[in-house]
Design a protein around this motif. Sequence first.
Motif, PDB file in Angstrom:
ATOM      1  N   GLY A  30       1.711   7.939  -2.207  1.00 48.70           N
ATOM      2  CA  GLY A  30       2.475   6.999  -3.014  1.00 48.70           C
ATOM      3  C   GLY A  30       3.912   6.854  -2.545  1.00 48.70           C
ATOM      4  O   GLY A  30       4.446   5.738  -2.476  1.00 48.70           O
ATOM      5  N   GLY A  31       4.546   7.976  -2.196  1.00 48.44           N
ATOM      6  CA  GLY A  31       5.934   7.924  -1.755  1.00 48.44           C
ATOM      7  C   GLY A  31       6.126   7.153  -0.467  1.00 48.44           C
ATOM      8  O   GLY A  31       7.098   6.395  -0.316  1.00 48.44           O
ATOM      9  N   SER A  32       5.198   7.300   0.485  1.00 46.30           N
ATOM     10  CA  SER A  32       5.332   6.599   1.765  1.00 46.30           C
ATOM     11  C   SER A  32       5.206   5.093   1.582  1.00 46.30           C
ATOM     12  O   SER A  32       5.938   4.319   2.224  1.00 46.30           O
ATOM     13  CB  SER A  32       4.286   7.109   2.765  1.00 46.30           C
ATOM     14  OG  SER A  32       2.965   6.850   2.294  1.00 46.30           O
ATOM     15  N   ILE A  33       4.310   4.646   0.699  1.00 43.98           N
ATOM     16  CA  ILE A  33       4.159   3.207   0.469  1.00 43.98           C
ATOM     17  C   ILE A  33       5.402   2.628  -0.198  1.00 43.98           C
ATOM     18  O   ILE A  33       5.955   1.613   0.248  1.00 43.98           O
ATOM     19  CB  ILE A  33       2.913   2.925  -0.379  1.00 43.98           C
ATOM     20  CG1 ILE A  33       1.641   3.258   0.404  1.00 43.98           C
ATOM     21  CG2 ILE A  33       2.885   1.462  -0.817  1.00 43.98           C
ATOM     22  CD1 ILE A  33       0.362   3.020  -0.363  1.00 43.98           C
ATOM     23  N   VAL A  34       5.880   3.277  -1.251  1.00 41.42           N
ATOM     24  CA  VAL A  34       7.046   2.765  -1.975  1.00 41.42           C
ATOM     25  C   VAL A  34       8.279   2.762  -1.086  1.00 41.42           C
ATOM     26  O   VAL A  34       9.019   1.757  -1.012  1.00 41.42           O
ATOM     27  CB  VAL A  34       7.290   3.604  -3.248  1.00 41.42           C
ATOM     28  CG1 VAL A  34       8.607   3.217  -3.903  1.00 41.42           C
ATOM     29  CG2 VAL A  34       6.146   3.418  -4.237  1.00 41.42           C
ATOM     30  N   LEU A  35       8.531   3.872  -0.380  1.00 43.74           N
ATOM     31  CA  LEU A  35       9.720   3.956   0.465  1.00 43.74           C
ATOM     32  C   LEU A  35       9.638   2.990   1.645  1.00 43.74           C
ATOM     33  O   LEU A  35      10.652   2.399   2.035  1.00 43.74           O
ATOM     34  CB  LEU A  35       9.901   5.391   0.964  1.00 43.74           C
ATOM     35  CG  LEU A  35      10.259   6.427  -0.109  1.00 43.74           C
ATOM     36  CD1 LEU A  35      10.359   7.817   0.495  1.00 43.74           C
ATOM     37  CD2 LEU A  35      11.572   6.055  -0.799  1.00 43.74           C
ATOM     38  N   LEU A  40      11.710  -1.862   4.155  1.00 37.57           N
ATOM     39  CA  LEU A  40      11.487  -3.151   4.808  1.00 37.57           C
ATOM     40  C   LEU A  40      12.179  -4.282   4.054  1.00 37.57           C
ATOM     41  O   LEU A  40      12.745  -5.200   4.670  1.00 37.57           O
ATOM     42  CB  LEU A  40       9.984  -3.424   4.918  1.00 37.57           C
ATOM     43  CG  LEU A  40       9.197  -2.524   5.865  1.00 37.57           C
ATOM     44  CD1 LEU A  40       7.714  -2.842   5.807  1.00 37.57           C
ATOM     45  CD2 LEU A  40       9.707  -2.663   7.294  1.00 37.57           C
ATOM     46  N   GLU A  41      12.147  -4.219   2.732  1.00 35.89           N
ATOM     47  CA  GLU A  41      12.779  -5.285   1.946  1.00 35.89           C
ATOM     48  C   GLU A  41      14.293  -5.243   2.081  1.00 35.89           C
ATOM     49  O   GLU A  41      14.954  -6.284   2.158  1.00 35.89           O
ATOM     50  CB  GLU A  41      12.354  -5.163   0.488  1.00 35.89           C
ATOM     51  CG  GLU A  41      12.815  -6.329  -0.368  1.00 35.89           C
ATOM     52  CD  GLU A  41      12.066  -6.412  -1.685  1.00 35.89           C
ATOM     53  OE1 GLU A  41      12.732  -6.564  -2.725  1.00 35.89           O
ATOM     54  OE2 GLU A  41      10.820  -6.332  -1.668  1.00 35.89           O
ATOM     55  N   LEU A  42      14.854  -4.044   2.126  1.00 38.40           N
ATOM     56  CA  LEU A  42      16.304  -3.914   2.232  1.00 38.40           C
ATOM     57  C   LEU A  42      16.820  -4.267   3.624  1.00 38.40           C
ATOM     58  O   LEU A  42      17.963  -4.735   3.767  1.00 38.40           O
ATOM     59  CB  LEU A  42      16.733  -2.487   1.876  1.00 38.40           C
ATOM     60  CG  LEU A  42      16.541  -2.053   0.414  1.00 38.40           C
ATOM     61  CD1 LEU A  42      16.928  -0.597   0.239  1.00 38.40           C
ATOM     62  CD2 LEU A  42      17.353  -2.943  -0.522  1.00 38.40           C
ATOM     63  N   THR A  43      16.003  -4.062   4.656  1.00 44.88           N
ATOM     64  CA  THR A  43      16.439  -4.308   6.032  1.00 44.88           C
ATOM     65  C   THR A  43      15.942  -5.635   6.595  1.00 44.88           C
ATOM     66  O   THR A  43      16.169  -5.919   7.773  1.00 44.88           O
ATOM     67  CB  THR A  43      15.962  -3.163   6.945  1.00 44.88           C
ATOM     68  OG1 THR A  43      14.531  -3.038   6.848  1.00 44.88           O
ATOM     69  CG2 THR A  43      16.597  -1.845   6.540  1.00 44.88           C
ATOM     70  N   GLY A  93      -0.836   6.600   3.494  1.00 41.78           N
ATOM     71  CA  GLY A  93       0.029   5.618   2.857  1.00 41.78           C
ATOM     72  C   GLY A  93       0.530   4.572   3.838  1.00 41.78           C
ATOM     73  O   GLY A  93       0.512   3.368   3.553  1.00 41.78           O
ATOM     74  N   LEU A  94       0.983   5.007   5.023  1.00 45.29           N
ATOM     75  CA  LEU A  94       1.465   4.059   6.030  1.00 45.29           C
ATOM     76  C   LEU A  94       0.350   3.148   6.521  1.00 45.29           C
ATOM     77  O   LEU A  94       0.583   1.966   6.824  1.00 45.29           O
ATOM     78  CB  LEU A  94       2.075   4.830   7.211  1.00 45.29           C
ATOM     79  CG  LEU A  94       3.354   5.610   6.916  1.00 45.29           C
ATOM     80  CD1 LEU A  94       3.780   6.406   8.140  1.00 45.29           C
ATOM     81  CD2 LEU A  94       4.477   4.675   6.478  1.00 45.29           C
ATOM     82  N   PHE A  95      -0.857   3.681   6.600  1.00 43.86           N
ATOM     83  CA  PHE A  95      -1.992   2.867   7.057  1.00 43.86           C
ATOM     84  C   PHE A  95      -2.422   1.865   5.989  1.00 43.86           C
ATOM     85  O   PHE A  95      -2.563   0.671   6.250  1.00 43.86           O
ATOM     86  CB  PHE A  95      -3.158   3.783   7.430  1.00 43.86           C
ATOM     87  CG  PHE A  95      -4.346   3.051   7.996  1.00 43.86           C
ATOM     88  CD1 PHE A  95      -4.390   2.692   9.328  1.00 43.86           C
ATOM     89  CD2 PHE A  95      -5.408   2.707   7.180  1.00 43.86           C
ATOM     90  CE1 PHE A  95      -5.479   2.005   9.848  1.00 43.86           C
ATOM     91  CE2 PHE A  95      -6.502   2.022   7.689  1.00 43.86           C
ATOM     92  CZ  PHE A  95      -6.536   1.674   9.027  1.00 43.86           C
ATOM     93  N   VAL A  96      -2.610   2.345   4.769  1.00 40.72           N
ATOM     94  CA  VAL A  96      -3.083   1.471   3.703  1.00 40.72           C
ATOM     95  C   VAL A  96      -2.028   0.428   3.341  1.00 40.72           C
ATOM     96  O   VAL A  96      -2.373  -0.675   2.891  1.00 40.72           O
ATOM     97  CB  VAL A  96      -3.479   2.312   2.471  1.00 40.72           C
ATOM     98  CG1 VAL A  96      -3.805   1.431   1.278  1.00 40.72           C
ATOM     99  CG2 VAL A  96      -4.672   3.202   2.798  1.00 40.72           C
ATOM    100  N   ASP A  97      -0.759   0.735   3.559  1.00 44.95           N
ATOM    101  CA  ASP A  97       0.295  -0.226   3.236  1.00 44.95           C
ATOM    102  C   ASP A  97       0.119  -1.546   3.997  1.00 44.95           C
ATOM    103  O   ASP A  97       0.545  -2.600   3.509  1.00 44.95           O
ATOM    104  CB  ASP A  97       1.663   0.372   3.560  1.00 44.95           C
ATOM    105  CG  ASP A  97       2.798  -0.573   3.225  1.00 44.95           C
ATOM    106  OD1 ASP A  97       2.903  -0.962   2.053  1.00 44.95           O
ATOM    107  OD2 ASP A  97       3.555  -0.942   4.138  1.00 44.95           O
ATOM    108  N   ALA A 342       5.281  -2.909 -11.350  1.00 48.87           N
ATOM    109  CA  ALA A 342       4.055  -2.121 -11.467  1.00 48.87           C
ATOM    110  C   ALA A 342       4.281  -0.680 -11.028  1.00 48.87           C
ATOM    111  O   ALA A 342       3.762   0.263 -11.642  1.00 48.87           O
ATOM    112  CB  ALA A 342       2.945  -2.761 -10.645  1.00 48.87           C
ATOM    113  N   SER A 343       5.065  -0.480  -9.965  1.00 53.43           N
ATOM    114  CA  SER A 343       5.356   0.885  -9.503  1.00 53.43           C
ATOM    115  C   SER A 343       6.116   1.666 -10.558  1.00 53.43           C
ATOM    116  O   SER A 343       5.817   2.838 -10.835  1.00 53.43           O
ATOM    117  CB  SER A 343       6.167   0.836  -8.200  1.00 53.43           C
ATOM    118  OG  SER A 343       5.447   0.193  -7.168  1.00 53.43           O
TER     119      SER A 343
END
Length: 397
Positions: A30-35, A40-43, A93-97, A342-343
């Motif tokens: 969960g942490g890897s997906i959220v972070l 990505l959104e911030l950069t 998380g990185l893969f499923v993201d 949702a998060s």
Amino acid sequence: MPSLLRRRLHHLVRRLDADRYLVILLLGFGGSIVLTRLYLELTGYPTVGGDTLHIAHAVWGGLLLFVGGLLPLALANRSALLVAALATGVGAGLFVDEIGKFITVDNDYFFAAAAPVAYAVFVLTLWVWFRVRGRRDPSPASQLHAALELLGDVVDRDLTRSDRRELERRLESACDAEPERLRRLAEDLLELTRSGALDGGVTAPGRVRRLVTRLDRWTDRHLSGARLRRVTVGALAVLGVVAVADLAVVGFIGLDLLDGTTTSLADAANRYARVGIQDGLGTTLLLLRVGLDVVVGVLLLVGAVLVARGRDRRGVEVAQGGLLLALTLVNVLLFYTDQWVASGAAATELVVLGLVWRYRRDALGEGPDGEVDDDADGDADGADVTGEVSEPAGRRR
């Protein structure tokens, strides 16, 4: 072949501390997906690899998954399982993201269903953790497997005093094992343990364990009894009111549309509901979510009232059902429209669910599955003569 498969499955035993490894995996996932999505959104969604190549973060996820699978195959130390759990969680998380790229023709990372799919994987893993945590196997074979795992910590000088007590308890249970060779093995190891021959491998708990123990004891002192009841009732009531509030939104929209026109009220409701209520799909999603939210809200409010009136068992069961319904169904619809809301909702509901479970343990002495929870007994030995904080007993399963 079927009989051979049945024998193999019959011999499967849950690993010692499997629930702890799954918690680390869930946090990494969960942490890897959220972070990742936040970064990505911030950069501005940067590209790694230049004009020709694009090294997607799914590649790094695959590498971490490989590391997470390799470590327990190559290393016998139990400490490697912690690293493997974290690497597997972050890698998954990185893969499923990037699942949106794999299920769409145009490789659309922003595909609306991608976030719900990723969340569904998280919920599925959470269900696995729930089942693993609640599964009790008192068989002598299971106890002996757990004891042999703990003996590995003696070799690594990583066995704490509470681990030693746990080792002795497991061996005592394994003394009823069949066949005789297993019973003799358990008896000999128990005699060896009681003789003090393994004390050279016993060490004081590390910093992390001491910190967790102190935090647990602080929570026991400041969040228990009547105060824990009040906090639990308050949290359930607030979440219940918020959930039922969706019904008010639909009522406002209906009143606004009575004359066949829309005003700023519909726009405000649209922003609250987080779906496009102007079209048919948005209306369907809104109505479905509202219906489920009302059910969740009613369950949480009823649970809060029951707990407040002292009907603890029925109250925590109703509240737990409402929270699980929100986590498994309502949030999937919410992730389809707004991943950040949702998060936050999922994180809040998980915290309140943990609070309900803690109240269930303290008030009823039960785990989430309704069975007697060994953690409720605890070990109040305080600090030992060396000044080290000892760990609560019964922490393992």
